[in-house]
Design a protein around this motif. Structure first.
Motif, PDB file in Angstrom:
ATOM      1  N   UNK A  77       0.926  -1.128  -0.093  1.00  8.45           N
ATOM      2  CA  UNK A  77       0.117  -0.048   0.071  1.00  8.45           C
ATOM      3  C   UNK A  77       1.034   1.048  -0.006  1.00  8.45           C
ATOM      4  N   UNK A  78       0.639   2.132  -0.900  1.00 10.93           N
ATOM      5  CA  UNK A  78       1.477   3.404  -1.298  1.00 10.93           C
ATOM      6  C   UNK A  78       0.492   4.421  -1.156  1.00 10.93           C
ATOM      7  N   UNK A  79       1.474   5.710  -0.693  1.00 12.53           N
ATOM      8  CA  UNK A  79       0.719   6.854  -0.635  1.00 12.53           C
ATOM      9  C   UNK A  79       1.936   8.004  -1.289  1.00 12.53           C
ATOM     10  N   UNK A  80       1.290   9.013  -1.972  1.00 10.36           N
ATOM     11  CA  UNK A  80       1.883   9.922  -2.523  1.00 10.36           C
ATOM     12  C   UNK A  80       2.152  11.207  -1.323  1.00 10.36           C
ATOM     13  N   UNK A  81       3.052  12.092  -1.382  1.00  7.84           N
ATOM     14  CA  UNK A  81       3.384  12.894  -0.560  1.00  7.84           C
ATOM     15  C   UNK A  81       2.390  14.178  -1.128  1.00  7.84           C
TER      16      UNK A  81
END
Length: 222
Positions: free
Chosen positions: A217-221
């Motif tokens: 699971x990846x998020x963007x700044x």
């Protein structure tokens, strides 16, 4: 003894809660509105529609690794992700034991030149310590920069450098490569690169209905 038993039960309960929580953890969408997943062949059939329902807006798909390893599911995953409306990008795992030319040839064979793709991601996880032929730190950096330039010529976009904490501790390249960073640390914000990141794998093994095996699971700044 009774107090000791109660303390043990409390500790066991906390451990069970943390074990469950980390397997399902995702950062607060109010803080990180752009969230997505990263998948590879080991995930098998991926439910991209389910990923969207859980809040994903993009996916990075492993396409290739080193000079000859190719993800057999990349093409199908890319088509399915696009069909469900997810933005998609490709990942290449850089092999410090292989020359840049061979690795870039492997990458361009798998990944089409397509402006609608997200910037390519280059995963730096493997060190040169186990190479049959000794590879110096300077040689590794030189081949890596050559590979980055070749991938960017193909894609027409600056690459994103996905660098593990172990690789950074070994080579310290996060501060010398002028590209956006993708860092990895379960649950807690990573700070090992010494400069801001663009992407963060906040859960390296999130369990859900997306796939039979856990996905990143990846998020963007923001």
């Amino acid at each position: 003894m009774r107090l000791f038993a109660m303390a043990l039960l409390a500790a066991a309960g906390s451990a069970i809660w943390y074990w469950w929580d980390i397997q399902h953890y995702a950062p607060d969408a109010a803080v990180y509105p752009e969230q997505g997943i990263a998948v590879d062949d080991q995930n098998g059939r991926v439910g991209f529609d389910t990923a969207r329902a859980l809040g994903a807006s993009f996916v990075y798909i492993e396409a290739s690794a080193g000079a000859g390893m190719q993800a057999s599911q990349f093409g199908q995953n890319l088509a399915n992700a696009r069909r469900t409306g997810l933005l998609a990008g490709a990942i290449h795992r850089f092999d410090p034991c292989a020359r840049a030319d061979a690795q870039s040839a492997n990458f361009v064979t798998m990944v089409p030149r397509d402006e609608s793709l997200l910037p390519p991601a280059i995963a730096l996880e493997w060190t040169a310590d186990d190479c049959e032929t000794k590879v110096s730190d300077a040689a590794l950096e030189s081949e890596l920069l050559t590979f980055i330039n070749q991938v960017e010529m193909h894609s027409g976009r600056p690459a994103i450098i996905r660098i593990s904490e172990e690789f950074e501790a070994r080579y310290g390249l996060a501060g010398t490569i002028d590209r956006d960073l993708w860092l990895i640390r379960d649950r807690f914000i990573p700070r090992y690169a010494g400069r801001p990141w663009l992407l963060w794998t906040a859960n390296g093994a999130r369990r859900s209905e997306i796939a039979e095996t856990p996905v990143e699971w990846v998020v963007i700044q923001p």
